[in-house]
Design a protein around this motif. Structure first.
Motif, mmCIF file in Angstrom:
data_model
loop_
_atom_site.group_PDB
_atom_site.id
_atom_site.type_symbol
_atom_site.label_atom_id
_atom_site.label_comp_id
_atom_site.label_asym_id
_atom_site.label_seq_id
_atom_site.Cartn_x
_atom_site.Cartn_y
_atom_site.Cartn_z
ATOM 1 N N ARG A 157 0.835 -1.136 0.014
ATOM 2 C CA ARG A 157 0.125 -0.065 0.091
ATOM 3 C C ARG A 157 0.910 1.301 0.136
ATOM 4 N NH1 ARG A 157 -4.542 -0.228 4.604
ATOM 5 N NH2 ARG A 157 -3.356 1.443 5.380
ATOM 6 N N LEU A 158 0.322 2.128 -0.548
ATOM 7 C CA LEU A 158 0.832 3.656 -0.607
ATOM 8 C C LEU A 158 1.747 4.031 0.762
ATOM 9 C CD1 LEU A 158 1.871 5.010 -3.251
ATOM 10 C CD2 LEU A 158 -0.182 6.802 -2.860
ATOM 11 N N ASP A 159 0.563 3.910 1.538
ATOM 12 C CA ASP A 159 0.986 4.320 2.961
ATOM 13 C C ASP A 159 1.798 3.205 3.826
ATOM 14 O OD1 ASP A 159 -1.020 2.581 3.281
ATOM 15 O OD2 ASP A 159 -2.235 3.811 4.566
ATOM 16 N N SER A 160 2.078 2.257 3.273
ATOM 17 C CA SER A 160 2.890 1.116 4.016
ATOM 18 C C SER A 160 4.178 1.378 4.601
ATOM 19 C CB SER A 160 2.888 -0.048 3.101
ATOM 20 O OG SER A 160 3.755 -1.149 3.959
ATOM 21 N N LYS A 161 4.556 1.070 5.837
ATOM 22 C CA LYS A 161 6.011 1.467 6.374
ATOM 23 C C LYS A 161 6.859 0.355 6.102
ATOM 24 C CE LYS A 161 4.103 4.976 8.188
ATOM 25 N NZ LYS A 161 4.334 6.511 7.557
ATOM 26 N N ILE A 162 6.564 -0.830 5.326
ATOM 27 C CA ILE A 162 7.504 -1.852 5.087
ATOM 28 C C ILE A 162 8.624 -1.396 4.151
ATOM 29 C CG2 ILE A 162 7.698 -4.144 3.518
ATOM 30 C CD1 ILE A 162 4.637 -4.608 4.645
ATOM 31 N N GLY A 163 9.812 -1.684 4.610
ATOM 32 C CA GLY A 163 10.975 -1.317 3.894
ATOM 33 C C GLY A 163 11.219 -2.393 2.597
ATOM 34 N N PRO A 164 12.295 -2.049 2.168
ATOM 35 C CA PRO A 164 12.766 -2.916 0.851
ATOM 36 C C PRO A 164 12.882 -4.365 1.235
ATOM 37 C CG PRO A 164 14.389 -0.958 1.126
ATOM 38 C CD PRO A 164 13.466 -0.980 2.531
ATOM 39 N N ILE A 165 12.319 -5.183 0.184
ATOM 40 C CA ILE A 165 12.389 -6.493 0.303
ATOM 41 C C ILE A 165 13.307 -7.137 -0.708
ATOM 42 C CG2 ILE A 165 10.998 -8.911 0.154
ATOM 43 C CD1 ILE A 165 8.659 -7.139 1.000
ATOM 44 N N SER A 166 14.205 -7.646 -0.393
ATOM 45 C CA SER A 166 15.432 -8.356 -1.450
ATOM 46 C C SER A 166 15.865 -9.697 -0.991
ATOM 47 C CB SER A 166 16.640 -7.503 -1.519
ATOM 48 O OG SER A 166 17.369 -7.192 -0.396
ATOM 49 N N GLU A 167 15.497 -10.076 0.152
ATOM 50 C CA GLU A 167 15.977 -11.142 0.459
ATOM 51 C C GLU A 167 15.097 -11.938 1.513
ATOM 52 O OE1 GLU A 167 19.935 -11.356 2.719
ATOM 53 O OE2 GLU A 167 19.550 -9.120 3.044
ATOM 54 N N PRO A 168 15.118 -13.276 1.598
ATOM 55 C CA PRO A 168 14.004 -13.868 2.663
ATOM 56 C C PRO A 168 13.967 -13.286 4.007
ATOM 57 C CG PRO A 168 15.668 -15.504 1.595
ATOM 58 C CD PRO A 168 16.011 -14.306 1.278
ATOM 59 N N LYS A 169 15.041 -12.766 4.639
ATOM 60 C CA LYS A 169 14.856 -12.275 6.183
ATOM 61 C C LYS A 169 13.937 -10.857 6.032
ATOM 62 C CE LYS A 169 19.077 -9.519 6.207
ATOM 63 N NZ LYS A 169 18.437 -8.313 6.355
ATOM 64 N N ASP A 170 13.924 -10.217 5.011
ATOM 65 C CA ASP A 170 13.284 -9.060 4.673
ATOM 66 C C ASP A 170 11.708 -9.481 4.600
ATOM 67 O OD1 ASP A 170 15.578 -7.703 4.512
ATOM 68 O OD2 ASP A 170 15.496 -7.766 2.086
ATOM 69 N N ALA A 171 11.184 -10.626 4.362
ATOM 70 C CA ALA A 171 9.680 -11.065 4.068
ATOM 71 C C ALA A 171 9.289 -11.687 5.488
ATOM 72 C CB ALA A 171 9.662 -11.704 2.783
#
Length: 313
Positions: A157-171
């Motif tokens: 979502r446009l207002d999400s605070k989730i940061g960059p996802i590039s590897e398993p631990k990010d998710a």
């Protein structure tokens, strides 16, 4: 709250029912041109090296014409224009530039995805330019000239605070919408398993029947992330203006995954198409084509003939 969700679902369903062209006119007409005229299409000059690389004994389906099959799947890669018959998108733009590089006219033949292998093998068209991924199995029957990265997008979502996802631990611990039986599901299952082994939270995969309910789940907060082919989500982001990208993942993770122009095995045309594509990359026209369809993240540094493909699973 129920009324608000109901109205959001109704709006999403209307957009899907109207189809890609109407959706673009409604919300992203300044981003995508789906008119049959394609006045903004990038045009190029003939490439003598590419022309010289076409084998002397190669016979185009129609003399003087580059005949290309396209499985019309949706914007921004390949879709029907507002006249409901002209095929437009990033793949047709590339096909046009390749044809002009070879000094040829272009004819695009819309086909069902399941039909292109037999049609190409039987000589109904010279090539397929339709988001075909390179695999080792396909390389047994076809030749390839790579022209784009195959990838999945992580969008929130446009207002999400989730940061960059590039590897398993990010998710780890995220609720992610994914299609059942898809390549991205296979990858995310592996990511979740790696997270659990590392003592992190698993990924919660969510499945929905259609695009409208997927997007509603994301907007209503029932899910954190949606993962689909990158190009599809780029279009939705420009259309709806309420989601944003936080990650790009190779469709063959952890291996590379290229999308390529597909030709008959041993026809000799692939090398000429690779030279033509590299000519477009060198001139900057390739970048202009991808930028026109908001796909710059999928650019390759160079085209290769029969690059490494995804292994057989």
């Amino acid at each position: 709250m129920v009324d608000k969700i109901g109205r959001s679902l109704a709006t999403a369903l209307v957009l899907v029912a109207l189809g890609p062209a109407s959706a673009v006119r409604a919300g992203a007409d300044s981003v995508y041109d789906l008119s049959p005229e394609q006045t903004g299409r990038i045009h190029v000059k003939p490439n003598p090296q590419a022309i010289a690389a076409v084998p002397a004994d190669f016979r185009f389906v129609t003399p003087g014409t580059f005949t290309v099959a396209s499985a019309v799947g949706g914007p921004p890669l390949n879709t029907y224009a507002t006249d409901a018959k002209t095929v437009v998108g990033a793949d047709p733009d590339l096909a046009s530039a390749i044809a002009e590089s070879l000094g040829l006219r272009l004819t695009i033949i819309p086909v069902a995805w399941a039909d292109w292998p037999l049609g190409l093998s039987s000589g109904k068209y010279d090539a397929v330019i339709s988001n075909v991924g390179v695999t080792e199995q396909r390389k047994e029957k076809f030749d390839f000239s790579s022209y784009r990265k195959g990838g999945h997008g992580f969008f929130v979502r446009l207002d999400s605070k989730i940061g960059p996802i590039s590897e398993p631990k990010d998710a780890a611990g995220l609720r992610i919408i994914v299609g059942a039986g898809t390549n991205q599901e296979r990858i995310l299952v592996r990511w979740s398993e790696e997270n659990v082994k590392a003592g992190l939270k698993p990924i919660e995969l969510q499945y929905y029947d259609d695009e409208a309910t997927q997007l509603l789940a994301l907007q209503s907060g029932r899910a954190d992330v949606i993962v689909q082919p990158h190009s599809t989500l780029v279009f939705i982001a420009n259309r709806d203006k309420n989601i944003k990208r936080v990650g790009f993942l190779s469709a063959g993770w952890p291996e590379r995954s290229d999308v390529a122009i597909t030709t008959r095995k041993g026809s000799g045309l692939a090398n000429a198409l690779t030279i033509a594509t590299n000519g477009l990359i060198a001139s900057g026209d390739y970048a202009k084509i991808l930028d026109r369809w908001q796909l710059s993240e999928e650019a390759l540094a160079k085209s290769e003939t029969n690059p490494p493909g995804l292994p057989k699973y």
